[in-house]
Motif scaffolding. Sequence first.
Motif, PDB file in Angstrom:
ATOM      1  N   GLU A   2       0.644  -1.104   0.042  1.00 22.02           N
ATOM      2  CA  GLU A   2       0.066  -0.131   0.065  1.00 22.02           C
ATOM      3  C   GLU A   2       0.849   1.254  -0.005  1.00 22.02           C
ATOM      4  O   GLU A   2       2.013   1.196   0.520  1.00 22.02           O
ATOM      5  CB  GLU A   2      -1.013  -0.018   1.233  1.00 22.02           C
ATOM      6  CG  GLU A   2      -1.881  -1.097   1.113  1.00 22.02           C
ATOM      7  CD  GLU A   2      -3.033  -0.899   0.372  1.00 22.02           C
ATOM      8  OE1 GLU A   2      -3.290   0.255   0.107  1.00 22.02           O
ATOM      9  OE2 GLU A   2      -3.594  -1.905  -0.061  1.00 22.02           O
ATOM     10  N   LYS A   3       0.340   2.443  -0.604  1.00 24.00           N
ATOM     11  CA  LYS A   3       1.225   3.691  -0.668  1.00 24.00           C
ATOM     12  C   LYS A   3       0.357   4.901  -0.036  1.00 24.00           C
ATOM     13  O   LYS A   3       0.815   5.677   0.349  1.00 24.00           O
ATOM     14  CB  LYS A   3       1.177   3.915  -2.033  1.00 24.00           C
ATOM     15  CG  LYS A   3       2.219   3.069  -2.835  1.00 24.00           C
ATOM     16  CD  LYS A   3       2.486   3.864  -3.955  1.00 24.00           C
ATOM     17  CE  LYS A   3       3.230   2.563  -4.997  1.00 24.00           C
ATOM     18  NZ  LYS A   3       4.570   2.997  -5.508  1.00 24.00           N
ATOM     19  N   VAL A   4      -0.834   4.191   0.669  1.00 20.50           N
ATOM     20  CA  VAL A   4      -1.548   5.090   1.354  1.00 20.50           C
ATOM     21  C   VAL A   4      -2.385   4.360   2.694  1.00 20.50           C
ATOM     22  O   VAL A   4      -2.245   3.342   2.438  1.00 20.50           O
ATOM     23  CB  VAL A   4      -2.566   5.767   0.578  1.00 20.50           C
ATOM     24  CG1 VAL A   4      -2.080   6.922  -0.567  1.00 20.50           C
ATOM     25  CG2 VAL A   4      -3.783   4.873   0.091  1.00 20.50           C
ATOM     26  N   LEU A   5      -2.631   5.279   3.546  1.00 12.58           N
ATOM     27  CA  LEU A   5      -3.558   4.642   4.588  1.00 12.58           C
ATOM     28  C   LEU A   5      -4.970   4.950   4.251  1.00 12.58           C
ATOM     29  O   LEU A   5      -5.466   6.211   3.667  1.00 12.58           O
ATOM     30  CB  LEU A   5      -3.287   5.332   5.997  1.00 12.58           C
ATOM     31  CG  LEU A   5      -1.903   5.218   6.519  1.00 12.58           C
ATOM     32  CD1 LEU A   5      -1.734   6.393   7.693  1.00 12.58           C
ATOM     33  CD2 LEU A   5      -1.751   3.833   7.086  1.00 12.58           C
ATOM     34  N   HIS A   6      -5.723   4.300   4.330  1.00 11.34           N
ATOM     35  CA  HIS A   6      -7.288   4.238   4.164  1.00 11.34           C
ATOM     36  C   HIS A   6      -7.844   4.405   5.587  1.00 11.34           C
ATOM     37  O   HIS A   6      -8.036   3.618   6.525  1.00 11.34           O
ATOM     38  CB  HIS A   6      -7.909   2.955   3.651  1.00 11.34           C
ATOM     39  CG  HIS A   6      -7.346   2.546   2.479  1.00 11.34           C
ATOM     40  ND1 HIS A   6      -7.150   3.222   1.399  1.00 11.34           N
ATOM     41  CD2 HIS A   6      -6.382   1.516   2.115  1.00 11.34           C
ATOM     42  CE1 HIS A   6      -6.497   2.533   0.303  1.00 11.34           C
ATOM     43  NE2 HIS A   6      -6.142   1.449   0.996  1.00 11.34           N
ATOM     44  N   ASP A  20      -8.243   8.728   1.715  1.00 10.91           N
ATOM     45  CA  ASP A  20      -6.931   8.057   1.771  1.00 10.91           C
ATOM     46  C   ASP A  20      -5.852   9.202   2.106  1.00 10.91           C
ATOM     47  O   ASP A  20      -5.619  10.320   1.463  1.00 10.91           O
ATOM     48  CB  ASP A  20      -6.597   7.479   0.351  1.00 10.91           C
ATOM     49  CG  ASP A  20      -7.406   6.267  -0.061  1.00 10.91           C
ATOM     50  OD1 ASP A  20      -7.750   5.846   1.095  1.00 10.91           O
ATOM     51  OD2 ASP A  20      -7.488   6.310  -1.209  1.00 10.91           O
ATOM     52  N   GLU A  22      -1.549  10.028   3.534  1.00 12.14           N
ATOM     53  CA  GLU A  22      -0.234   9.592   3.634  1.00 12.14           C
ATOM     54  C   GLU A  22       0.595   9.271   5.009  1.00 12.14           C
ATOM     55  O   GLU A  22       1.312   8.204   5.040  1.00 12.14           O
ATOM     56  CB  GLU A  22       0.880  10.575   3.073  1.00 12.14           C
ATOM     57  CG  GLU A  22       0.566  11.230   1.808  1.00 12.14           C
ATOM     58  CD  GLU A  22       0.813  12.658   1.494  1.00 12.14           C
ATOM     59  OE1 GLU A  22       1.946  13.029   2.017  1.00 12.14           O
ATOM     60  OE2 GLU A  22       0.337  13.362   0.442  1.00 12.14           O
ATOM     61  N   PRO A  37       1.649   3.686   5.653  1.00 11.13           N
ATOM     62  CA  PRO A  37       1.335   2.543   5.036  1.00 11.13           C
ATOM     63  C   PRO A  37       1.741   1.251   5.631  1.00 11.13           C
ATOM     64  O   PRO A  37       3.118   1.112   5.733  1.00 11.13           O
ATOM     65  CB  PRO A  37       1.439   3.121   3.431  1.00 11.13           C
ATOM     66  CG  PRO A  37       1.210   4.626   3.565  1.00 11.13           C
ATOM     67  CD  PRO A  37       1.854   4.916   4.853  1.00 11.13           C
ATOM     68  N   ASN A  38       1.100   0.144   5.488  1.00  9.69           N
ATOM     69  CA  ASN A  38       1.590  -0.941   5.699  1.00  9.69           C
ATOM     70  C   ASN A  38       2.107  -1.059   7.280  1.00  9.69           C
ATOM     71  O   ASN A  38       2.993  -2.092   7.467  1.00  9.69           O
ATOM     72  CB  ASN A  38       2.781  -1.533   4.830  1.00  9.69           C
ATOM     73  CG  ASN A  38       2.508  -1.321   3.306  1.00  9.69           C
ATOM     74  OD1 ASN A  38       1.379  -2.159   2.828  1.00  9.69           O
ATOM     75  ND2 ASN A  38       3.145  -0.279   2.351  1.00  9.69           N
ATOM     76  N   HIS A  39       1.549  -0.377   8.132  1.00  7.06           N
ATOM     77  CA  HIS A  39       1.694  -0.459   9.537  1.00  7.06           C
ATOM     78  C   HIS A  39       1.206  -1.917  10.089  1.00  7.06           C
ATOM     79  O   HIS A  39       0.175  -2.413   9.364  1.00  7.06           O
ATOM     80  CB  HIS A  39       0.891   0.713  10.219  1.00  7.06           C
ATOM     81  CG  HIS A  39       1.357   0.895  11.606  1.00  7.06           C
ATOM     82  ND1 HIS A  39       1.030  -0.113  12.579  1.00  7.06           N
ATOM     83  CD2 HIS A  39       2.392   1.666  12.396  1.00  7.06           C
ATOM     84  CE1 HIS A  39       1.578   0.427  13.950  1.00  7.06           C
ATOM     85  NE2 HIS A  39       2.287   1.414  13.553  1.00  7.06           N
ATOM     86  N   SER A  75      -3.505  -1.456   5.315  1.00  2.79           N
ATOM     87  CA  SER A  75      -3.505  -0.159   5.496  1.00  2.79           C
ATOM     88  C   SER A  75      -4.656   0.498   6.150  1.00  2.79           C
ATOM     89  O   SER A  75      -4.904   1.893   5.735  1.00  2.79           O
ATOM     90  CB  SER A  75      -2.614   0.667   4.701  1.00  2.79           C
ATOM     91  OG  SER A  75      -1.199   0.153   4.566  1.00  2.79           O
ATOM     92  N   ASN A  76      -5.570  -0.290   6.478  1.00  2.08           N
ATOM     93  CA  ASN A  76      -7.100   0.388   6.970  1.00  2.08           C
ATOM     94  C   ASN A  76      -6.687   0.831   8.366  1.00  2.08           C
ATOM     95  O   ASN A  76      -6.671  -0.002   9.191  1.00  2.08           O
ATOM     96  CB  ASN A  76      -8.035  -0.815   6.939  1.00  2.08           C
ATOM     97  CG  ASN A  76      -8.551  -1.043   5.430  1.00  2.08           C
ATOM     98  OD1 ASN A  76      -8.544  -0.136   4.461  1.00  2.08           O
ATOM     99  ND2 ASN A  76      -8.389  -2.397   5.014  1.00  2.08           N
TER     100      ASN A  76
END
Length: 134
Positions: A2-6, A20, A22, A37-39, A75-76
């Motif tokens: 993922e490149k963004v957080l939703h 979305d 950063e 993202p990808n936490h 990344s939700n």
Amino acid sequence: MEKVLHVEILTPNGKYLQSDVEFLSVKSTVAQLGILPNHAPLITQLEICKLVIKKDGANMIYAIGGGVLTITKGSNVKLLVNSIEHKDEIDLERALKAKERALKRIEEKQKHDSTRAKAALARALNRINIVNNY
């Protein structure tokens, strides 16, 4: 990857924000969190604090009244908050009056629940700090 957080922010009054973004920064009861993202998946309780959301290179600053944060795969990010105000929505005069009322209640703790007064004071100070410093 993922490149963004939703991000979805919910209050007792309903959905406040869905976007979305950063980056997100918020204070849990354990630590200050910076979320990219990808936490890793996470569930944590949030304090009364400043919430920073970075979107399109710009920081958006909010005052939140505590709550819960969850991060799931993909990344939700979901924030269930007691209250939220963008820094431009904060009424500084109202926050200053709330601070004075809370301090008075704390001083007269025999008549009032000092736990509630301390929480009210924390919310007022958080709002004042955000307006004055951001």
